[in-house]
Write an enzyme that holds these catalytic residues in place. Structure first.
Site, PDB file in Angstrom:
ATOM      1  N   HIS A 262       2.778  -2.019  -5.931  1.00  0.00           N
ATOM      2  CA  HIS A 262       2.889  -2.798  -4.384  1.00  0.00           C
ATOM      3  C   HIS A 262       4.366  -3.048  -4.024  1.00  0.00           C
ATOM      4  O   HIS A 262       4.987  -4.064  -4.770  1.00  0.00           O
ATOM      5  CB  HIS A 262       1.943  -3.911  -4.201  1.00  0.00           C
ATOM      6  CG  HIS A 262       2.108  -4.717  -3.157  1.00  0.00           C
ATOM      7  ND1 HIS A 262       1.534  -4.188  -1.898  1.00  0.00           N
ATOM      8  CD2 HIS A 262       2.643  -5.592  -2.505  1.00  0.00           C
ATOM      9  CE1 HIS A 262       1.735  -4.670  -0.983  1.00  0.00           C
ATOM     10  NE2 HIS A 262       2.639  -5.819  -1.375  1.00  0.00           N
ATOM     11  N   ASP A 264       6.843  -4.349  -1.370  1.00  0.00           N
ATOM     12  CA  ASP A 264       6.941  -4.890   0.015  1.00  0.00           C
ATOM     13  C   ASP A 264       8.196  -4.122   0.346  1.00  0.00           C
ATOM     14  O   ASP A 264       9.323  -3.979  -0.096  1.00  0.00           O
ATOM     15  CB  ASP A 264       7.046  -6.275  -0.355  1.00  0.00           C
ATOM     16  CG  ASP A 264       5.804  -7.094  -0.469  1.00  0.00           C
ATOM     17  OD1 ASP A 264       4.866  -6.746   0.095  1.00  0.00           O
ATOM     18  OD2 ASP A 264       5.616  -7.999  -1.447  1.00  0.00           O
ATOM     19  N   ASP A 374      -2.311  -6.116   0.413  1.00  0.00           N
ATOM     20  CA  ASP A 374      -1.869  -7.422   0.398  1.00  0.00           C
ATOM     21  C   ASP A 374      -1.991  -8.165   1.781  1.00  0.00           C
ATOM     22  O   ASP A 374      -1.143  -9.000   1.913  1.00  0.00           O
ATOM     23  CB  ASP A 374      -0.418  -7.226  -0.319  1.00  0.00           C
ATOM     24  CG  ASP A 374       0.272  -8.671  -0.361  1.00  0.00           C
ATOM     25  OD1 ASP A 374      -0.453  -9.447  -0.547  1.00  0.00           O
ATOM     26  OD2 ASP A 374       1.648  -8.799  -0.323  1.00  0.00           O
ATOM     27  N   HIS A 578       4.093  -6.753   6.325  1.00  0.00           N
ATOM     28  CA  HIS A 578       3.312  -7.840   5.934  1.00  0.00           C
ATOM     29  C   HIS A 578       4.161  -8.989   5.311  1.00  0.00           C
ATOM     30  O   HIS A 578       3.636 -10.052   5.218  1.00  0.00           O
ATOM     31  CB  HIS A 578       2.166  -7.771   5.433  1.00  0.00           C
ATOM     32  CG  HIS A 578       2.337  -7.206   3.990  1.00  0.00           C
ATOM     33  ND1 HIS A 578       2.075  -5.958   3.490  1.00  0.00           N
ATOM     34  CD2 HIS A 578       2.813  -7.900   2.878  1.00  0.00           C
ATOM     35  CE1 HIS A 578       2.340  -5.893   2.350  1.00  0.00           C
ATOM     36  NE2 HIS A 578       2.711  -7.031   1.812  1.00  0.00           N
TER      37      HIS A 578
HETATM   38 ZN   LIG Z   1       3.129  -7.463  -0.324  1.00  0.00          ZN
END
Ligand SMILES: [Zn+2]
Length: 1008
Positions: A262, A264, A374, A578
């Site tokens: 994951h 970001d 997420d 996000h």
């Molecule tokens: Zn995240």
């Protein structure tokens, strides 16, 4: 027999830690190391490879915050190591804790081709699997000294979050730079013992299996010579082979593991660093795919592929190859893993349009799953959008973070506001960074709420955020758990394989209706106000740019700016990531976001202005008002332009007892001597909006120091203390001939100036607020106590609205003490309601009280204006902010929709006299035109998207103001919908019958 479990378990831990793991590399020799520190931002690879390097030694400090250091490591494999496995072990100063949030490196060969990433849990580079001895080793490492912002003492304010404030102190100590022999037998023994040891402690204490494993481990430890682990490891492994060979029970829980990292797209690092994080992790994963035959890796976010395509073509080439082989799997079909609460209807749709189109064009892959592990809650408009994009599944695990109520399902059908249903899975492993630990696998199986009806779950496996993704250790452990008694079974599978199996075995899962509200991170609806304003403004400017450019293209041959709009959309979509739109990134990210949004606005205003001037024709002294809103306004139809005579306003009148009265014949507003709105009287309905004894537009200040996650969270106790800002510093009529009163207040270190205005011909009290905000850990709200009795209220979301309770009967109702709206919140009694509309705020709360005096109910709507958390940006929201809100007494839900669009799409005045007809007309105000644009395929076709906006059924005639040869119902990607009959053109118009909140996209082909 005596119970010696604890004894053997403790023995295993110590022997693994102090004898077996240290024997992984029995021989090593130091490499020669030199370093060049880039003077500023990252440099191209070729420059880093050839830069003049200075010697550096293990133990030296290196790396200013956000700096880039190019290490050059060289050496010779000793002749004595011939036939053995040799690796470089490169420890830049890693800490095993929080693997994605510290320094990282990418290793290159001298020719600039990438080898793999270096991360805290991934410090090796294979030199030779069967060394000949004498090999010359030369590697380069592009090392990023990203500072640690979130670690053992999280959430402390820090200046490290922006290179402008972070200083120059070295952040890391070079720890190990060696050539070493890897003992692969010891490595396998470590995996055996970890898998069995971790499985054993998850089993019931009275199960046979637990004791079988215990005895096998005990015998294996007996076989190890603690002074010579390397020569006895094979014997120890033999003693474990029997328990590792016992197959799983046929009823075991089945885990589809998918390699994952994951990442970001920005968070505790700037956007530019994500480009490199992605390059490092994908280099790791493409290398691992070559080594491990059945491993599958998935990566979402088309933007991240686009970045490496542009900036790291050598990495992208490997990704493309692995994708073609079907083992590197693009997932999600979105431009980024966006927030889904705040993005508007069109933006949420375009996340899928641009994401899916990228994967289709680059790889020929059509994603059918939305992949949002997420994201901080899921708006109830999303199912319809997912389906309209041609997808059918959703994956997230974030709702497991809810702090109050436990979500009842892991696999279920999610139903949105319009009735669209999406097959949804929440991985019961409760993480998107699964590391194949026995505790995680056992938790997934135990936690799974569909037991007895379903057996499959998914486990996203790998370190995220620059932790480097999946490791070879995770793969080795998964292989042992493929078919192992006592464990869930683990198989590497693509998301599509998982969903297909899960849907087949569970054709009638339970249904959850409405939003998936995350009972955490509620303050992300308010933190970093200017990022949110940038998003809202950009969304509406994009609507205008498409509308006027398409109108001008059809009418005047104006050149439609396809490429420019494509690029601007992608920029806005990226910033809906996000951690950007929610305001949870470092100062650097939000500083850049403000500048980017300003540049986006400038470009879009340029498009709008050019298109409007093309439509208006030569300026001959008059002035046209362009109305980009979807409803007629001041006599100008939606999507049209016309001359408008200015209406005369009535100046404010003095009020008995102090203050002023604004009265336009439709609404009478009383502002008292404190500058507060004590009455908003709907003259036609003879109905007061403000609850008796209260005042509206009351600014309220709360202390706001959550227990953790400062930018993310507001904890319910914030409400226990409140200061009403009733002290007045100045109040006077605006003095410009309008019905406006200016109010100034000072509080703390801050001040607020408000302009309360009543425009002619409206029932709308406009409130323009300017706050010069210099508070710390405070929450500023504006309260509107309304004399309305309502069980529930409506908040706008994508393509409609969602209802929430005004009461707190259940823990689920109570948990929603701060929630998201788009352009409006609406409360009503049958036949009469009030809307509160905004131009850029998302957070709000609605509460109710019953008055002793008259037994009436006060429903208080409060909009959230500003917060001042200190982590991760210690200066969050300091400075000047402007907001526009409006209170609309007597508003129906349809009025709320219209006023919400109106406040976000101000009229524009352009020189010209010839009225401009709308390009497309719909004859029912319940049906809202969400977008008018030219088709992305540059065919010249006109795309029109409409939706039913009030939650009822609606029929309408949609009439293009050009000759349409053909009309086709399409998906969001503007592709014909094979299963849906296209509406017929009758007399040049289309009849539409829409279900509640139904959204429809039409392609109108123009006649030549
Ligand atoms: Zn995240």
């Amino acid at each position: 027999m005596h119970d010696d479990r604890k004894l053997v378990e403790a023995r295993l831990k110590r022997v693994l830690d102090e004898r077996i793991r240290p024997a992984l590399y029995p021989d090593s020799t130091p490499l020669d190391v030199s370093v060049w520190t880039a003077p500023g931002e990252p440099v191209p690879v070729a420059e880093g490879l050839t830069a003049p390097a200075e010697p550096i030694a293990v133990g030296d400090r290196w790396g200013a915050p956000w700096g880039t250091s190019w290490f050059r490591v060289s050496g010779t494999v000793p002749e004595a190591w011939a036939g053995r496995t040799v690796e470089a072990v490169l420890d830049l100063g890693f800490d095993e804790n929080m693997p994605g949030f510290q320094c990282e490196g990418l290793v290159y060969r001298p020719d600039g081709t990438p080898v793999k990433g270096l991360n805290p849990r991934n410090q090796w580079v294979r030199i030779a699997s069967h060394a000949t001895g004498g090999e010359q080793v030369l590697l380069h490492i592009e090392a990023a000294s990203n500072p640690v912002l979130l670690d053992y003492h999280p959430f402390l304010p820090t200046q490290l979050g922006d290179k402008d404030t972070a200083g120059n102190d070295p952040q890391y100590t070079l720890t190990r730079m060696d050539l070493a022999v890897l003992d692969e037998t010891v490595w396998e023994l470590v995996q055996d013992l970890e898998v069995l040891g971790e499985l054993m402690v998850e089993l019931s204490e009275d199960s046979d299996r637990r004791h079988d494993i215990l005895r096998a481990i005990s015998r294996a430890l007996d076989a190890i010579d603690l002074q010579d682990v390397n020569s006895t490891a094979a014997a120890a492994r033999e003693r474990l082979a029997g328990v590792l060979a016992v197959p799983a029970r046929p009823t075991a829980h089945r885990i589809s593991a998918v390699g994952h990292a994951h990442i970001d797209s920005a968070w505790l690092w700037p956007l530019r660093e994500t480009v490199r994080k992605v390059a490092r992790t994908t280099s790791n994963m493409t290398a691992l795919l070559e080594d491990e035959g059945d491993f599958i890796y998935t990566m979402s976010q088309a933007q991240q592929y686009a970045w490496i395509k542009e900036h790291r073509p050598e990495v992208y080439a490997k990704v493309k190859k692995a994708v073609a082989e079907g083992r590197f799997v693009p997932a999600g079909g979105m431009w980024v893993e966006s927030d889904t609460n705040m993005p508007g209807s069109e933006a949420m749709a375009r996340q899928f349009v641009h994401g899916k189109r990228f994967f289709l064009e680059e790889f020929g892959i059509e994603n059918e799953e939305a992949w949002l592990p997420d994201t901080f809650g899921f708006a109830a408009g999303l199912p319809q959008i997912i389906k309209a994009a041609g997808s059918k599944w959703l994956l997230t695990q974030k709702i497991s973070w809810s702090s109050i109520n436990k979500f009842p399902h892991h696999t279920f059908t999610w139903e949105g506001i319009d009735g669209t249903r999406i097959f949804t899975h929440f991985p019961p492993v409760d993480t998107y960074n699964c590391s194949m630990k026995g505790s995680e696998i056992a938790h997934a199986a135990r936690n799974f709420k569909e037991k007895g009806r379903a057996r499959h779950s998914l486990a996203p496996t790998g370190w995220g955020d620059g932790g480097g993704g999946t490791t070879r250790e995770m793969i080795a452990k998964a292989a042992r758990m493929r078919d192992l008694d006592g464990s869930a079974t683990v198989h590497w599978e693509t998301p599509r394989e998982f969903f297909t199996k899960a849907e087949t075995e569970y054709p009638d899962p339970p249904v959850w209706v409405g939003e998936l509200y995350l009972e955490l991170h509620r303050a992300t609806l308010t933190s970093q106000a200017q990022t949110k304003q940038g998003n809202r403004r950009s969304e509406h400017l994009l609507r205008e740019a498409e509308l006027w450019a398409a109108s001008a293209a059809v009418r005047t041959g104006f050149t439609y700016p396809y490429e420019q709009l494509d690029r601007l959309w992608k920029t806005v979509l990226l910033h809906q990531f996000h951690d950007i739109l929610p305001g949870s990134s470092i100062a650097w990210v939000h500083r850049e976001a403000r500048a980017t949004y300003a540049a986006v606005a400038e470009e879009l205003l340029g498009i709008i202005d050019a298109a409007q001037r093309a439509l208006a024709g030569p300026a001959t002294g008059g002035e046209l008002v362009f109305n980009a809103a979807p409803h007629t306004r001041a006599g100008v139809p939606a999507g049209a332009a016309a001359p408008v005579a200015p209406a005369a306003a009535t100046a404010p009148l003095p009020r008995d007892g102090g203050g002023f009265v604004l009265d336009n014949g439709l609404l009478r507003v009383e502002i008292d001597g404190r500058g507060l709105v004590v009455s908003a009287f709907d003259l036609s309905a003879r109905r007061e909006a403000v609850a008796p004894g209260t005042a509206a537009n009351l600014l309220q200040l709360h202390p706001d120091f959550p227990n953790q996650w400062d930018a993310w969270d507001v904890d319910e106790f914030y409400r226990n203390t409140v200061t009403d800002l009733t002290d007045l510093d100045e109040m006077a009529p605006a003095g410009d001939g309008t019905a406006s009163v200016r109010v100034v207040r000072r509080f703390g270190s801050s001040s607020v100036t408000q302009l309360l205005s009543l425009a002619p011909g409206t029932k709308r009290l406009d409130i323009d607020t300017e706050v010069d905000w210099h508070e710390t850990e405070k929450f500023l709200k504006a309260a509107f106590p309304l004399d309305v009795h309502a069980e529930r209220y409506a908040s706008e979301t994508q393509f409609g609205h969602v209802f929430r309770s005004t009461h707190t009967n259940t823990s689920w109702d109570a948990a929603k003490f701060e929630a998201c709206n788009h352009r409006f919140v609406h409360v009503e009694e049958p036949g009469w309601g009030v809307a509160l509309v905004n131009d850029s705020t998302y957070g709000h709360d609605v509460t109710r009280t019953v008055r002793n005096e008259d037994g009436g109910t006060t429903t208080t709507v409060r909009v959230s204006l500003l917060r001042a958390p200190r982590f991760p940006d210690p200066e969050t929201d300091q400075g000047v902010h402007r907001f526009r809100h409006a209170l609309v007494p007597g508003a129906s839900i349809g009025d709320a929709v219209a006023e919400g669009y109106g406040i976000n799409l101000p009229e524009r005045r352009v020189p010209g006299t010839a009225a401009v007809e709308p390009l497309v007309v719909v004859d029912n105000d319940a049906v809202v035109v969400s977008a008018v644009k030219l088709a992305d395929d540059e065919s010249g076709d006109v795309i029109v998207r409409v939706y039913e906006s009030r939650g009822g059924r609606a029929t309408t005639r949609l009439r293009p103001d050009f000759t349409a040869a053909e009309v086709t119902a399409t998906d969001l990607l503007e592709r014909p919908l094979p299963s849906v009959a296209s509406p017929e053109l009758v007399d040049g118009a289309v009849e539409l019958l829409l279900r509640p909140f139904q959204m429809v996209t039409l392609r109108l082909t123009r006649s030549n």
